[in-house]
Enzyme design. Structure first.
Site, PDB file in Angstrom:
ATOM      1  N   HIS A   1     -19.771  13.467  57.086  1.00  7.56           N
ATOM      2  CA  HIS A   1     -20.976  13.107  56.130  1.00  7.56           C
ATOM      3  C   HIS A   1     -21.006  13.846  55.053  1.00  7.56           C
ATOM      4  O   HIS A   1     -21.272  14.999  55.398  1.00  7.56           O
ATOM      5  CB  HIS A   1     -21.947  12.363  56.838  1.00  7.56           C
ATOM      6  CG  HIS A   1     -22.929  11.772  56.025  1.00  7.56           C
ATOM      7  ND1 HIS A   1     -24.017  12.332  55.546  1.00  7.56           N
ATOM      8  CD2 HIS A   1     -23.381  10.297  56.326  1.00  7.56           C
ATOM      9  CE1 HIS A   1     -24.740  11.307  54.837  1.00  7.56           C
ATOM     10  NE2 HIS A   1     -24.348  10.325  55.191  1.00  7.56           N
TER      11      HIS A   1
ATOM     12  N   ARG B   1     -19.593   9.196  52.427  1.00 10.08           N
ATOM     13  CA  ARG B   1     -18.549   9.065  53.214  1.00 10.08           C
ATOM     14  C   ARG B   1     -17.151   8.311  52.841  1.00 10.08           C
ATOM     15  O   ARG B   1     -17.481   7.884  51.669  1.00 10.08           O
ATOM     16  CB  ARG B   1     -18.990   8.542  54.722  1.00 10.08           C
ATOM     17  CG  ARG B   1     -20.141   9.116  55.519  1.00 10.08           C
ATOM     18  CD  ARG B   1     -20.714   8.232  56.524  1.00 10.08           C
ATOM     19  NE  ARG B   1     -21.310   6.908  56.187  1.00 10.08           N
ATOM     20  CZ  ARG B   1     -21.561   6.145  56.948  1.00 10.08           C
ATOM     21  NH1 ARG B   1     -21.110   5.715  58.087  1.00 10.08           N
ATOM     22  NH2 ARG B   1     -22.375   4.889  56.494  1.00 10.08           N
TER      23      ARG B   1
ATOM     24  N   LYS C   1     -17.055   4.688  51.250  1.00  5.26           N
ATOM     25  CA  LYS C   1     -18.392   3.981  50.866  1.00  5.26           C
ATOM     26  C   LYS C   1     -18.705   4.258  49.292  1.00  5.26           C
ATOM     27  O   LYS C   1     -17.967   4.734  48.781  1.00  5.26           O
ATOM     28  CB  LYS C   1     -19.637   5.152  51.592  1.00  5.26           C
ATOM     29  CG  LYS C   1     -19.237   4.891  53.006  1.00  5.26           C
ATOM     30  CD  LYS C   1     -19.843   3.391  53.757  1.00  5.26           C
ATOM     31  CE  LYS C   1     -19.655   3.416  55.325  1.00  5.26           C
ATOM     32  NZ  LYS C   1     -20.281   2.151  55.675  1.00  5.26           N
TER      33      LYS C   1
ATOM     34  N   ASP D   1     -23.746   6.780  45.369  1.00  6.20           N
ATOM     35  CA  ASP D   1     -24.990   6.746  45.639  1.00  6.20           C
ATOM     36  C   ASP D   1     -25.814   7.894  45.087  1.00  6.20           C
ATOM     37  O   ASP D   1     -25.322   9.246  45.175  1.00  6.20           O
ATOM     38  CB  ASP D   1     -25.574   6.795  47.166  1.00  6.20           C
ATOM     39  CG  ASP D   1     -27.042   6.738  47.556  1.00  6.20           C
ATOM     40  OD1 ASP D   1     -27.828   7.072  46.738  1.00  6.20           O
ATOM     41  OD2 ASP D   1     -27.271   6.184  48.790  1.00  6.20           O
TER      42      ASP D   1
ATOM     43  N   CYS E   1     -28.321   9.809  45.766  1.00  2.95           N
ATOM     44  CA  CYS E   1     -28.830  10.868  46.426  1.00  2.95           C
ATOM     45  C   CYS E   1     -27.744  11.939  46.847  1.00  2.95           C
ATOM     46  O   CYS E   1     -28.052  13.192  47.127  1.00  2.95           O
ATOM     47  CB  CYS E   1     -29.349  10.477  47.727  1.00  2.95           C
ATOM     48  SG  CYS E   1     -28.265   9.708  49.092  1.00  2.95           S
ATOM     49  N   TYR E   2     -26.348  11.488  46.669  1.00  2.20           N
ATOM     50  CA  TYR E   2     -25.372  12.360  47.096  1.00  2.20           C
ATOM     51  C   TYR E   2     -25.122  13.115  45.771  1.00  2.20           C
ATOM     52  O   TYR E   2     -24.190  14.171  45.935  1.00  2.20           O
ATOM     53  CB  TYR E   2     -24.161  11.594  47.486  1.00  2.20           C
ATOM     54  CG  TYR E   2     -24.263  10.888  48.932  1.00  2.20           C
ATOM     55  CD1 TYR E   2     -24.629  11.704  49.932  1.00  2.20           C
ATOM     56  CD2 TYR E   2     -24.403   9.565  48.882  1.00  2.20           C
ATOM     57  CE1 TYR E   2     -24.748  11.047  51.317  1.00  2.20           C
ATOM     58  CE2 TYR E   2     -24.738   8.991  50.181  1.00  2.20           C
ATOM     59  CZ  TYR E   2     -24.804   9.675  51.076  1.00  2.20           C
ATOM     60  OH  TYR E   2     -25.273   9.212  52.623  1.00  2.20           O
TER      61      TYR E   2
ATOM     62  N   ASP F   1     -30.647   5.024  43.384  1.00  2.96           N
ATOM     63  CA  ASP F   1     -29.329   4.967  44.246  1.00  2.96           C
ATOM     64  C   ASP F   1     -28.211   4.662  43.094  1.00  2.96           C
ATOM     65  O   ASP F   1     -27.152   5.316  42.804  1.00  2.96           O
ATOM     66  CB  ASP F   1     -29.159   4.130  45.305  1.00  2.96           C
ATOM     67  CG  ASP F   1     -28.048   3.734  45.822  1.00  2.96           C
ATOM     68  OD1 ASP F   1     -26.890   4.126  45.229  1.00  2.96           O
ATOM     69  OD2 ASP F   1     -27.950   3.178  47.084  1.00  2.96           O
TER      70      ASP F   1
ATOM     71  N   ASP G   1     -37.087   5.249  44.173  1.00  2.00           N
ATOM     72  CA  ASP G   1     -38.072   5.657  45.078  1.00  2.00           C
ATOM     73  C   ASP G   1     -38.135   7.152  45.241  1.00  2.00           C
ATOM     74  O   ASP G   1     -37.320   7.861  44.363  1.00  2.00           O
ATOM     75  CB  ASP G   1     -37.534   5.271  46.603  1.00  2.00           C
ATOM     76  CG  ASP G   1     -36.236   5.889  46.871  1.00  2.00           C
ATOM     77  OD1 ASP G   1     -35.829   6.847  47.239  1.00  2.00           O
ATOM     78  OD2 ASP G   1     -35.095   4.887  47.189  1.00  2.00           O
TER      79      ASP G   1
ATOM     80  N   HIS H   1     -35.159   9.148  46.407  1.00  3.10           N
ATOM     81  CA  HIS H   1     -33.796   9.324  45.223  1.00  3.10           C
ATOM     82  C   HIS H   1     -34.198  10.266  44.094  1.00  3.10           C
ATOM     83  O   HIS H   1     -33.546  10.990  43.433  1.00  3.10           O
ATOM     84  CB  HIS H   1     -33.319   8.036  44.975  1.00  3.10           C
ATOM     85  CG  HIS H   1     -32.208   7.440  46.075  1.00  3.10           C
ATOM     86  ND1 HIS H   1     -32.884   6.541  46.952  1.00  3.10           N
ATOM     87  CD2 HIS H   1     -30.986   7.544  46.146  1.00  3.10           C
ATOM     88  CE1 HIS H   1     -31.921   6.264  47.743  1.00  3.10           C
ATOM     89  NE2 HIS H   1     -30.723   6.845  47.212  1.00  3.10           N
TER      90      HIS H   1
END
Length: 465
Positions: free
Chosen positions: A247, A295, A298, A301, A303-304, A362, A369, A372
């Site tokens: 992850h 991952r 997936k 996003d 946040c990554y 995201d 939010d 993020h």
């Protein structure tokens, strides 16, 4: 897949169909195709009422995002009661995001100190709320939040002696850390503990009455790097614990921990298969989106942008450390092992909520939010700057926490093993306007470099508790 005509000057890599497209149709592949279609108009500068620059990149609306974060530091709606155990995280996300946007957060100091005092347990550490058990994650978040607001009052609210005893009680015989007493054990604990120990300049010896001492472990960092090594998976990524799924957030925790324990140029190759890790991290960045997934198989996003994106500055730094005796370079050259332009385009075009609400998100279909907003801005900072580790002469005692000073010349030759220099990344073909650059971030401690340097300097000047 939908087709959108891109604005002039936008490379086709960020607007065309994916260069690699698996023809096997599955529910996962359909969701991935929908995500590409969702992002493509934003990447093609085809969204009305959005201000784009000459490169087809949206401007960063700093005032609107700052206002969004400030609202989360006020009285929140009743729906937020479910996040009561995450209050330290909300403080950190909002304060860090505001500092990345060049906002003054010192006015929040008094209220934060009062709240931190109510969350601190006599046994050490901070819970997620009043009366809650101490947890490494919430302790990490609240310590960083206190560093962000700065000032002696914020620093002195921390009971360092109790913190040291509590961390000793979390230390495991295999070198790892529990997240809380009788709680889970994973690589987050390795990272959070090393950050807390070094920020607060805690003694390295374990408390003599702790289970770790009784198991024969001499100090808090014994066996920690080996535990991190065992978390690398067959794919090359890092899992939360041995033999689990890789992850992106765990990869950052592993690299951050190792970068504190020893110079990245030494610790990464000693404890990890770096080429396999780089291969796995490379697979996390998608085209045409430009953002990262967390991952295998997936979706991207925002946040990554931090959790995966911030792994690259650490890896790049491990390949170009410089002796401190040579002095800081006039400018830093970047190895650019990942696509900085793609990530910046995803963040500024897809990651901003351009409505009156503001904040970062995201992806376009998801609401903004605080979580993020913080980590998308952190990823933007990493992409807009270059971090270089500086090897320094070590004059500290072996029983003192190793230092990882961000601005080495602030502390001189006594400062410890590792320093950091952070420079603006300014390529000739820069796609964002300079007004859209955010503050430089510490590549390991994930707060702006000045706050990190001030905090560690304060506690390094202290002798004992």
């Amino acid at each position: 897949m939908a087709s959108v005509a891109p604005a002039a000057g936008i490379p086709s890599l960020y607007t065309a169909d994916p260069p690699i497209w698996d023809l096997l149709e599955t529910p996962t592949s359909h969701v991935q195709d929908n995500t590409v279609d969702e992002c493509r108009p934003f990447l093609s500068a085809d969204i009305p009422d959005v201000q784009y620059n000459a490169h087809g990149v949206a401007h960063l609306d700093k005032p609107k995002h700052a206002a969004f974060l400030r609202k989360h530091l006020e009285k929140l709606p009743g729906a937020y009661m479910t996040a009561d155990a995450s209050r330290p995280w909300i403080f950190y996300w909002c304060l860090n995001g505001l500092r990345l946007l060049d906002q003054d957060v010192s006015p929040f100091r008094e209220k934060l100190v009062d709240t931190a005092r109510s969350m601190q347990n006599e046994s050490g550490g901070f819970g997620g709320g009043f009366g809650q058990r101490s947890h490494l994650a919430t302790t990490y978040a609240l310590v960083l939040a206190l560093a962000l607001v700065g000032g002696d009052e914020a620093r002195e609210v921390i009971d360092r002696r109790a913190m040291w005893k509590w961390l000793s009680s979390l230390k495991q015989a295999d070198g790892a850390f529990q997240m809380s007493l009788d709680g889970e054990v994973d690589v987050r604990g390795a990272y959070c503990a090393t950050v807390i120990v070094t920020l607060l300049n805690l003694p390295m010896d374990v408390w003599h009455e702790s289970p770790a001492a009784k198991a024969g472990l001499p100090d808090l960092f014994t066996g920690l790097a080996d535990y991190v090594r065992r978390c690398q998976t067959y794919e090359g990524g890092i899992s939360g614990k041995p033999d689990a799924e890789a992850h992106g957030a765990y990869a950052f925790c592993a690299l951050g921990c190792l970068a504190i324990l020893e110079s990245p140029s030494q610790s990464f190759t000693k404890h990890l298969d770096v080429p396999r890790l780089m291969s796995w991290l490379s697979s996390r960045q998608y085209a045409p989106e430009g953002g990262f997934s967390g991952r295998t198989n997936k979706l991207v996003d925002g946040c990554y942008s931090h959790w995966v994106g911030a792994c690259w500055p650490l890896i790049e730094a491990s390949l170009q450390s410089i002796p401190v005796e040579t002095g800081p370079p006039e400018s830093a050259t970047s190895l650019d092992l990942y696509d900085r332009e793609g990530l910046i385009r995803y963040i500024l075009c897809c990651g901003q909520d351009q409505s009156r609400r503001g904040g970062m998100r995201d992806k376009p279909s998801r609401p903004s939010d605080a979580y993020h907003t913080c980590y998308v801005l952190s990823g933007l900072s990493s992409a807009q700057h270059v971090s270089v580790s500086t090897l320094m002469a070590t004059k500290t005692s072996s029983r003192q926490a190793p230092a990882a000073d961000i601005i080495s010349q602030d502390f001189g030759g006594d400062s410890g093993a590792i320093g950091w220099e952070v420079f603006p990344h300014c390529p000739e073909d820069q796609v964002f306007d300079e007004q859209d650059r955010v503050s430089p971030i510490d590549p390991v401690y994930t707060i702006p470099i000045r706050e990190r340097a001030d905090f560690i300097s304060y506690f390094r000047a202290k002798s004992g508790f």
